[in-house]
Design a protein around this motif. Structure first.
Motif: not given
Length: 322
Positions: A26-28, A89-90, A248-260, A264-267
């Motif tokens: 994570a530091a790198d 995280g990639y 009714v509407g749409t929404w959009r966001g970001l996510g990463v795989p479980l166990n990330t 890295v998640v905090k970053y």
């Protein structure tokens, strides 16, 4: 005894290495470009949002974010690839409202519980649009034509099982009409079909049709929102104003795989928060007719879960056919 002490020392050293590996990783992070998987075709609102974010986040992230489009299966193909990616995280997935819909249609096994959410960035209501030269001047005109004969009005959507397919089905249920649903592989192709005269109307978000509205090629008949939208849609009536309780509407966001790794998640969450608060990014969203709707990761998770419950209930009450 000597061998025992050596074994214990080696075990302790190995355990220490295991404990420090995620922290070092994570530091790198990040040391190379990050891929952003968009589960829809290029040119649509989701794609535009992702590209605007990838450009704006450069202020906080030293490596470029590369947008890759993976459309199909109502967003299921792209979101499944993001969910199955290495948890490093990639690969970041763009999570869209269909994540709360298509599992209930058995179109994918990926659900709202299969990601660590980074943040929600945007939320938009659905609108029904027609060509500027269409004989349907108002939503009442279009619904009247649909009532005369089932399937007389062709309604394009972003694909079977997408939010806009479900929204059109909800209109059918609430107004007692029947459309001829025409699915496309994303919102952008449905807009092209409308402009090209291949369908009578489309269910879409304001972002996908902004340039065509500005050019005078497309007219918006109604919005599926609680209140009227900002300009240039401020003169568009809502279904609620017509006495139809339909939002009714749409929404959009970001996510990463479980166990990330948590660091890295905090970053990613910190970088996303900074970007969402950047006035330049917010202005860019608004100019693209994308409404900013930032939501923190944990709150986004609760919201997605509630959307899954809501859409499952809605699916149980509508006839979702092509």
């Amino acid at each position: 005894m000597k061998h025992f002490r050596l074994a214990c020392a080696a075990a302790a050293t190995f355990a220490g290495m295991l404990l420090t590996l995620p922290v070092v990783h994570a530091a790198d992070y990040p040391t190379r470009p990050i891929e952003v998987i968009v589960p829809s075709s290029a040119g649509g609102g989701t794609d535009v949002m992702a590209r605007l974010f990838a450009d704006a986040v450069k202020k906080s992230v030293p490596q470029p974010l590369i947008v890759v489009n993976k459309p199909g299966a109502g967003g299921g193909i792209g979101m499944t690839e993001a969910q199955r990616a290495p948890a490093d995280g990639y690969k970041i997935g763009v999570l869209i409202s269909e994540l709360a819909i298509i599992p209930h249609l058995n179109m994918t096994k990926v659900t709202t519980a299969d990601f660590i959410p980074i943040a929600r960035l945007n939320g938009d209501p659905g609108v029904i649009a027609v060509r500027a030269e269409s004989p349907y001047k108002t939503i009442d005109d279009l619904l009247a034509a649909a009532r005369k004969q089932d399937g007389a009005v062709s309604m394009g959507n972003a694909g079977t099982g997408t939010i806009w397919h479900l929204a059109a089905a909800a209109v059918e249920q609430k107004t007692r009409v029947r459309f001829n649903h025409v699915p496309f592989q994303g919102a952008a192709p449905s807009v092209g079909a409308l402009v090209g005269g291949h369908v009578d109307a489309i269910m879409v978000s304001p972002a996908e049709i902004g340039s065509h509205v500005a050019a005078g090629k497309v007219r918006v008949l109604v919005a599926m929102s609680d209140q009227r939208l900002p300009a240039p849609y401020d003169k568009v009536v809502t279904f609620k104003e017509k006495g139809v309780d339909l939002v009714v509407g749409t929404w959009r966001g970001l996510g990463v795989p479980l166990n990330t790794p948590p660091d890295v998640v905090k970053y990613l969450r910190d970088a996303t928060r900074k970007t969402a608060e950047d006035p330049a990014f917010r202005d860019a969203l608004v100019r693209a007719n994308l409404q900013p709707a930032y939501m923190e990761g944990e709150q986004f998770q609760v919201f997605m879960n509630s959307q899954s419950v809501y859409f499952k209930s809605l699916l149980d009450s509508v006839d979702l056919k092509k």
